[in-house]
Motif scaffolding. Structure first.
Motif, PDB file in Angstrom:
ATOM      1  N   VAL A 223      -7.607  45.553   9.114  1.00 38.62           N
ATOM      2  CA  VAL A 223      -6.920  45.046   7.929  1.00 38.62           C
ATOM      3  C   VAL A 223      -7.406  43.622   7.671  1.00 38.62           C
ATOM      4  CG1 VAL A 223      -4.677  44.474   6.947  1.00 38.62           C
ATOM      5  CG2 VAL A 223      -4.927  46.508   8.406  1.00 38.62           C
ATOM      6  N   GLU A 224      -8.149  43.439   6.600  1.00 41.14           N
ATOM      7  CA  GLU A 224      -8.752  42.120   6.330  1.00 41.14           C
ATOM      8  C   GLU A 224      -7.833  41.333   5.400  1.00 41.14           C
ATOM      9  OE1 GLU A 224     -13.048  42.135   5.784  1.00 41.14           O
ATOM     10  OE2 GLU A 224     -12.981  42.348   7.940  1.00 41.14           O
ATOM     11  N   ASN A 225      -6.855  40.706   6.022  1.00 36.12           N
ATOM     12  CA  ASN A 225      -5.839  40.006   5.216  1.00 36.12           C
ATOM     13  C   ASN A 225      -5.844  38.500   5.467  1.00 36.12           C
ATOM     14  OD1 ASN A 225      -4.826  40.275   7.814  1.00 36.12           O
ATOM     15  ND2 ASN A 225      -2.706  40.469   7.139  1.00 36.12           N
TER      16      ASN A 225
ATOM     17  N   GLY B 107     -17.912  51.969  14.765  1.00 38.20           N
ATOM     18  CA  GLY B 107     -17.969  51.683  13.328  1.00 38.20           C
ATOM     19  C   GLY B 107     -16.591  51.277  12.847  1.00 38.20           C
ATOM     20  N   ARG B 108     -16.524  50.781  11.614  1.00 41.08           N
ATOM     21  CA  ARG B 108     -15.214  50.351  11.116  1.00 41.08           C
ATOM     22  C   ARG B 108     -15.168  50.409   9.597  1.00 41.08           C
ATOM     23  NH1 ARG B 108     -16.966  46.501   7.687  1.00 41.08           N
ATOM     24  NH2 ARG B 108     -17.768  44.600   8.603  1.00 41.08           N
ATOM     25  N   PHE B 109     -13.954  50.534   9.107  1.00 42.20           N
ATOM     26  CA  PHE B 109     -13.698  50.382   7.683  1.00 42.20           C
ATOM     27  C   PHE B 109     -12.738  49.202   7.600  1.00 42.20           C
ATOM     28  CE2 PHE B 109     -10.900  51.699   4.001  1.00 42.20           C
ATOM     29  CZ  PHE B 109     -11.800  51.297   3.036  1.00 42.20           C
ATOM     30  N   ALA B 110     -13.057  48.241   6.714  1.00 43.95           N
ATOM     31  CA  ALA B 110     -12.315  46.964   6.757  1.00 43.95           C
ATOM     32  C   ALA B 110     -11.722  46.624   5.390  1.00 43.95           C
ATOM     33  CB  ALA B 110     -13.260  45.864   7.241  1.00 43.95           C
ATOM     34  N   PRO B 111     -10.710  47.361   4.962  1.00 46.91           N
ATOM     35  CA  PRO B 111     -10.157  47.097   3.627  1.00 46.91           C
ATOM     36  C   PRO B 111      -9.322  45.815   3.588  1.00 46.91           C
ATOM     37  CG  PRO B 111      -8.829  48.734   4.748  1.00 46.91           C
ATOM     38  CD  PRO B 111      -9.996  48.445   5.660  1.00 46.91           C
TER      39      PRO B 111
END
Ligand code: GLU
Length: 306
Positions: free
Chosen positions: A42-44, A6-10
């Protein structure tokens, strides 16, 4: 049990607010319940809106509520080669085409009236296929669009959300061919997220409900690239006193979690949003760890099997 990732993609365009903290907790809890891996990405890709300095802050907020990724975060800005090769693959099969249409041209082509409400969001606008016949001949200011359907057959995507239930979107009627690389050379979110999830072996996406409307596009793109399907759960949003969704864009306040008391309070609020019933005696003087353990159990009952 099958491997779970799973992931968290801020996006580092600001600190986490109560809504994004809730999503982070949800994705972490789901990974714990499945004995899975939990990653932070990191969605940059949107360099103008993102600032790497927020990454420290975000990771600090996560750590303050006891959430630690199992690997150092991946940064989208370092992954262009992967996106490039996906685009090449789609070129070689003629699934994408070059498009120079400006927003203005598209708007004026599809507008029913000068203040057509369906045109409020550029990303949700039906592309009328102006460049569809154009092929692969690009120029310096060319966007790349994915062909939605190769012939006249409509592309209808049916998918199951673990919380929202059965979902359906006719991509041909609602969006048409959509952009994977923008005219300014920036990668579109749809492409980056699909490639990253596949590359990182993500099996379960748990994210805010505001992103649910992107899912059909992402599933279609996965299919075009022969990538494995992913499970989705879209979490409830947090609203402000004006019934507006909390968003960085509208200046939502940062979640303040830098004391144990505030961290406990924030976790309690997140659990409430996620409809997790934690035993009330917990709230006398529990440790962070006790709250997280109780939240894992509550998530197991409420969502893990969905
Ligand atoms: N980066 C996106 C956001 O911060 C999340 C993308 C996703 O989870 O798919 O809203």
């Amino acid at each position: 049990m099958a491997p779970y990732v799973g992931r968290f993609a801020p996006s580092p365009s600001g600190p986490l607010h109560a809504g994004s903290l809730t999503t982070a907790l949800a994705s972490w809890l789901d990974a714990q319940c499945h004995q899975g891996h939990w990653l932070v990405r990191v969605e940059n890709i949107d360099a103008q809106r993102c600032d790497p300095r927020w990454v420290e802050v975000i990771l600090g907020q996560l750590a303050s509520i006891g959430l630690h990724p199992q690997a150092p975060p991946a940064w989208q800005s370092q992954r262009s080669a992967l996106y490039e090769s996906a685009l090449e693959q789609l070129k070689s099969t003629h699934q994408i085409y070059a498009c120079d249409c400006s927003r203005k041209l598209i708007r004026s082509t599809v507008a029913q009236s000068p203040d057509d409400l369906s045109l409020r969001d550029d990303n949700e606008m039906l592309y009328p296929g102006i460049c569809r016949q154009r092929g692969l001949q690009g120029g310096p200011q060319t966007a790349w669009r994915l062909r939605v359907g190769l012939a006249t057959e409509p592309v209808v995507i049916n998918w199951a959300d673990r919380r929202l239930g059965a979902q359906k979107q006719d991509l041909t009627q609602t969006l048409g061919d959509f952009v994977l690389r923008r005219r300014d050379g920036a990668w579109a979110y749809q492409l980056a997220v699909v490639i990253d999830d596949a590359d990182q072996g993500v099996t379960h996406v748990v994210r805010g409900e505001d992103l649910a409307s992107n899912t059909a596009r992402q599933i279609y793109l996965q299919r075009c690239l022969n990538l494995a399907p992913v499970h989705y759960l879209h979490t409830p949003l947090v609203f402000d006193e004006h019934a507006q969704k909390l968003s960085k864009h509208r200046g939502a306040p940062a979640a303040i979690v830098n004391t144990p008391e505030l961290a406990r309070q924030a976790l309690q609020d997140c659990a409430h949003t996620l409809d997790l019933h934690l035993p009330s005696e917990l709230w006398l003087r529990p440790t962070l760890n006790e709250i997280l353990m109780a939240a894992i159990q509550a998530w197991q009952v409420r969502w893990a099997m969905a």
